[in-house]
Design an enzyme around this catalytic site. Structure first.
Site, PDB file in Angstrom:
ATOM      1  N   LYS A 186       0.880  -1.175   0.000  1.00  0.00           N
ATOM      2  CA  LYS A 186       0.000   0.000   0.000  1.00  0.00           C
ATOM      3  C   LYS A 186       0.914   1.220   0.000  1.00  0.00           C
ATOM      4  O   LYS A 186       1.447   1.613   1.024  1.00  0.00           O
ATOM      5  CB  LYS A 186      -0.867  -0.017   1.268  1.00  0.00           C
ATOM      6  CG  LYS A 186      -2.241   0.613   1.121  1.00  0.00           C
ATOM      7  CD  LYS A 186      -2.255   2.070   0.711  1.00  0.00           C
ATOM      8  CE  LYS A 186      -2.060   3.019   1.865  1.00  0.00           C
ATOM      9  NZ  LYS A 186      -1.846   4.414   1.404  1.00  0.00           N
ATOM     10  N   GLU A 262       8.737   1.147  11.438  1.00  0.00           N
ATOM     11  CA  GLU A 262       9.827   2.117  11.249  1.00  0.00           C
ATOM     12  C   GLU A 262       9.165   3.477  11.324  1.00  0.00           C
ATOM     13  O   GLU A 262       8.439   3.866  10.406  1.00  0.00           O
ATOM     14  CB  GLU A 262      10.464   1.946   9.867  1.00  0.00           C
ATOM     15  CG  GLU A 262      11.031   0.584   9.585  1.00  0.00           C
ATOM     16  CD  GLU A 262      12.355   0.352  10.273  1.00  0.00           C
ATOM     17  OE1 GLU A 262      12.893   1.290  10.884  1.00  0.00           O
ATOM     18  OE2 GLU A 262      12.833  -0.784  10.222  1.00  0.00           O
ATOM     19  N   CYS A 297      13.351  10.436   7.364  1.00  0.00           N
ATOM     20  CA  CYS A 297      12.958  10.065   8.732  1.00  0.00           C
ATOM     21  C   CYS A 297      14.109  10.202   9.705  1.00  0.00           C
ATOM     22  O   CYS A 297      13.910  10.591  10.843  1.00  0.00           O
ATOM     23  CB  CYS A 297      12.407   8.652   8.752  1.00  0.00           C
ATOM     24  SG  CYS A 297      13.441   7.532   7.848  1.00  0.00           S
ATOM     25  N   GLU A 397       8.649  16.300  15.471  1.00  0.00           N
ATOM     26  CA  GLU A 397       9.191  16.059  14.138  1.00  0.00           C
ATOM     27  C   GLU A 397       8.533  17.025  13.156  1.00  0.00           C
ATOM     28  O   GLU A 397       7.316  17.020  13.012  1.00  0.00           O
ATOM     29  CB  GLU A 397       8.895  14.619  13.738  1.00  0.00           C
ATOM     30  CG  GLU A 397       9.520  14.253  12.427  1.00  0.00           C
ATOM     31  CD  GLU A 397       9.267  12.790  12.082  1.00  0.00           C
ATOM     32  OE1 GLU A 397       8.128  12.337  12.258  1.00  0.00           O
ATOM     33  OE2 GLU A 397      10.209  12.127  11.620  1.00  0.00           O
TER      34      GLU A 397
HETATM   35  P1  NAD Z   1       1.777   8.376   7.558  1.00  0.00           P
HETATM   36  O1  NAD Z   1       1.956   7.600   8.793  1.00  0.00           O
HETATM   37  O2  NAD Z   1       0.721   9.388   7.501  1.00  0.00           O
HETATM   38  O3  NAD Z   1       1.518   7.409   6.318  1.00  0.00           O
HETATM   39  C1  NAD Z   1       2.287   6.249   6.102  1.00  0.00           C
HETATM   40  C2  NAD Z   1       1.420   5.237   5.395  1.00  0.00           C
HETATM   41  O4  NAD Z   1       0.360   4.872   6.260  1.00  0.00           O
HETATM   42  C3  NAD Z   1       0.792   5.750   4.105  1.00  0.00           C
HETATM   43  O5  NAD Z   1       0.786   4.717   3.135  1.00  0.00           O
HETATM   44  C4  NAD Z   1      -0.625   6.073   4.540  1.00  0.00           C
HETATM   45  O6  NAD Z   1      -1.565   5.993   3.510  1.00  0.00           O
HETATM   46  C5  NAD Z   1      -0.883   5.010   5.584  1.00  0.00           C
HETATM   47  N1  NAD Z   1      -1.911   5.397   6.548  1.00  0.00           N
HETATM   48  C6  NAD Z   1      -2.247   6.658   6.933  1.00  0.00           C
HETATM   49  N2  NAD Z   1      -3.259   6.617   7.820  1.00  0.00           N
HETATM   50  C7  NAD Z   1      -3.575   5.307   8.002  1.00  0.00           C
HETATM   51  C8  NAD Z   1      -4.538   4.627   8.803  1.00  0.00           C
HETATM   52  N3  NAD Z   1      -5.395   5.274   9.586  1.00  0.00           N
HETATM   53  N4  NAD Z   1      -4.569   3.271   8.746  1.00  0.00           N
HETATM   54  C9  NAD Z   1      -3.720   2.609   7.954  1.00  0.00           C
HETATM   55  N5  NAD Z   1      -2.798   3.192   7.162  1.00  0.00           N
HETATM   56  C10 NAD Z   1      -2.722   4.532   7.187  1.00  0.00           C
HETATM   57  O7  NAD Z   1       3.215   8.967   7.284  1.00  0.00           O
HETATM   58  P2  NAD Z   1       3.653   9.849   6.056  1.00  0.00           P
HETATM   59  O8  NAD Z   1       3.050  11.192   6.229  1.00  0.00           O
HETATM   60  O9  NAD Z   1       3.338   9.117   4.813  1.00  0.00           O
HETATM   61  O10 NAD Z   1       5.235   9.880   6.249  1.00  0.00           O
HETATM   62  C11 NAD Z   1       5.863  10.746   7.119  1.00  0.00           C
HETATM   63  C12 NAD Z   1       6.205  10.052   8.425  1.00  0.00           C
HETATM   64  O11 NAD Z   1       6.871   8.809   8.196  1.00  0.00           O
HETATM   65  C13 NAD Z   1       7.153  10.844   9.260  1.00  0.00           C
HETATM   66  O12 NAD Z   1       6.767  10.816  10.609  1.00  0.00           O
HETATM   67  C14 NAD Z   1       8.485  10.132   9.091  1.00  0.00           C
HETATM   68  O13 NAD Z   1       9.413  10.313  10.088  1.00  0.00           O
HETATM   69  C15 NAD Z   1       8.059   8.736   8.974  1.00  0.00           C
HETATM   70  N6  NAD Z   1       9.053   7.945   8.258  1.00  0.00           N
HETATM   71  C16 NAD Z   1       9.810   7.044   8.968  1.00  0.00           C
HETATM   72  C17 NAD Z   1      10.776   6.298   8.329  1.00  0.00           C
HETATM   73  C18 NAD Z   1      11.618   5.282   9.058  1.00  0.00           C
HETATM   74  O14 NAD Z   1      12.211   4.425   8.444  1.00  0.00           O
HETATM   75  N7  NAD Z   1      11.707   5.295  10.354  1.00  0.00           N
HETATM   76  C19 NAD Z   1      10.977   6.445   6.969  1.00  0.00           C
HETATM   77  C20 NAD Z   1      10.194   7.363   6.279  1.00  0.00           C
HETATM   78  C21 NAD Z   1       9.226   8.103   6.946  1.00  0.00           C
END
Ligand code: NAD
Length: 494
Positions: A186, A262, A297, A397
């Protein structure tokens, strides 16, 4: 030199779901819009998977797994197919890079030189590993033989964010497919297109029907459906802490599936008073936060600096930030591209106001419109000086090109401030004292600690966080292991 803007205009990206070996619209015809952050224009309406589509993808994955077409295929066959996939990614480098740049706002030069090659290397590395890892024989009594084998887990749901779509997808798909699992991905709403193209290349390489599906869609619908699905054996998630915790709930309320998280970070770059080359240090600190417009991240978003070197270092970091070429991602000269979306842009600009309200001195921090791209999402490299580490700017963040600077006095205070965070993804320490380097690296609670550098990494080392930065590890053979279950076969030898 390629004219990337013309190439983008000529693109007709695949934007339907990829389920059971074919592209198809969502069963209810639902779509969402994907915009190009370089100018805010619509790229494409992308199919939005509903529950029924996720059910179809998981059913196909489960059928393929039970049938053994991939899960029980000779590992050399899996190896050949995945090597071919890595080759195809490089053969289609320009197209994949353009999709990635257009959709995410990464500079095209980074997409071509880093994102696609890095993702292809990940797939190849796990393929190569397949005939180099051995299982175990336990030290049983002489009258028995116990084999401890790693078997694929089953159906993996991979839920991915928008900041490095191809790289993070490859970190998950590479080991999961190599181990023999079926995978349903996804992608994030903002960045589905490169993943859909990747799925087509995987099919072309010989990944069988059902073994890899892509369900683009909204998180609360498609992501949740995957998280709650009773036939999904493991969720591997990268994204925000809030959503990561939801996946724990989904698992607890469904089949108790494994969940690997992650999550975010507030990684610190600690500069001690004895740092010799402050110019090199400043350049590394600046790139450590400003690369990919701070949407990394493990981006080094906190600079914890000894007061003895504060003034010289911070003015040099500001100078480097001002010298970076911020501009159209489709211009090969661009070094810093865009923020991914209007929502994220507003969030970053709000934090500039928070920083001022908390008393920080702000360098940069304005929205800009390079090359007349008035509707693009561009923010200047930003330095907040004089930050109280315990305030919002020190703790939350931001996920933009914004560095929070906090001054400390001595090593102990430095380490204490670094560790004063709910996160523990990564950190760095700058020093010329080898003992201090080892001590500080030992004492910092983070999944990666760099010494006199930042953000050098490779598929060969594990990546993941301590504390609320998550519980899983991507990359390395540890990740391959995490997509397997140990099975013991105990044989009575009489
Ligand atoms: P997000 O958590 O909003 O989304 C991540 C994924 O989860 C997307 O595919 C999204 O569609 C899905 N998602 C969103 N809401 C959901 C729900 N209610 N139920 C199930 N799935 C859902 O994060 P983002 O905005 O896409 O990315 C930014 C964040 O990700 C930042 O906090 C960043 O630090 C973190 N990040 C962490 C790493 C790591 O390896 N630690 C890497 C990249 C990004």
């Amino acid at each position: 030199m390629t004219n990337w803007i013309d190439a983008a205009l000529a693109l007709t990206p695949e934007s339907r779901l990829f389920i059971d070996g074919e592209f198809r619209p969502a069963a209810d015809g639902g779509t969402f819009d994907s915009f190009a952050p370089r100018d805010g224009s619509l790229i494409s309406a992308v199919s939005a998977a509903a529950q029924v589509d996720v059910d179809a993808a998981v059913a196909a994955a489960s059928r393929a797994f039970e049938g053994g077409v991939w899960s029980r295929a000779d590992r050399r066959h899996r190896q050949r197919v995945l090597m071919r996939l890595a080759d195809l990614m490089l053969e289609n480098l320009d197209e994949l890079a353009l999709l990635e740049s257009l959709d995410s706002g990464h500079p095209i030069s980074d997409a071509r030189n880093v994102d696609v090659p890095n993702a292809a290397r990940t797939i190849r590395w796990y393929a190569e590993a397949l005939d180099k890892v051995y299982d175990e024989i336990a030290p049983t009594p002489e009258n028995a033989l116990a084999l401890v084998r790693r078997e694929p887990l089953g159906v993996i749901g991979a839920v991915v964010p928008w900041n490095y779509p191809l790289i993070i997808t490859a970190w998950k798909i590479g080991p999961a497919l190599a181990a023999g699992n079926s995978v349903v991905v996804k992608p994030a709403e903002n960045t589905s297109l490169s993943t859909l193209r990747f799925a087509a290349l995987a099919a072309e390489a010989g990944v069988p029907e059902g073994v890899l599906s892509v369900v683009s869609g909204l998180g609360a619908v498609a992501g949740q459906a995957l998280g709650r699905h009773p036939l999904v054996d493991k969720i591997t998630f990268t994204g925000s802490p809030a959503v990561g915790k939801r996946f724990l709930t989904y698992a607890g309320e469904s089949n108790g599936k494994q969940v690997s998280l992650e999550l975010g970070g507030k990684s610190a770059q600690l500069v001690l008073a004895d740092t010799e080359d402050l110019t090199a240090c400043a350049s590394s600190v600046a790139w450590g936060i400003f690369y990919n417009a701070g949407q990394t991240c493990h981006g080094g978003s906190r600079l914890i600096v000894d007061e003895a070197v504060h003034d010289e270092l911070v003015s040099e970091v500001v100078r480097v930030g001002e010298s970076l070429v911020l501009g159209d991602p489709l211009d090969e000269a661009t070094q810093i591209g865009t923020i991914v979306s209007q929502v994220q842009l507003d969030r970053v600009l709000d934090y500039v106001d928070v920083a001022r309200a908390e008393g920080a001195t702000v360098h940069g921090g304005r929205r800009v419109h390079p090359n007349g791209l008035d509707d693009g999402f561009y923010v200047e490299p930003t330095v907040f000086d004089g930050v109280d580490n315990s305030g919002r700017i020190g703790q939350e963040e931001i996920f933009g090109p914004a560095l929070a600077v906090t001054t400390v006095n001595g090593v102990e205070e430095g380490v204490r401030v670094v560790n004063y965070s709910q996160y523990g993804l990564a950190a760095s320490v700058w020093t010329s004292n080898v003992t201090a380097a080892h001590r500080v690296a030992r004492d910092i609670r983070a999944g990666t600690v760099w010494v006199n550098t930042f953000d050098v990494a490779d598929i060969i080392t594990p990546f993941g966080g301590f504390k609320q930065s998550g519980s899983g590890r991507d990359r390395s053979l540890h990740a391959l292991d995490s997509y397997t279950a140990l099975k013991t076969t105990w044989i009575d030898l009489g």
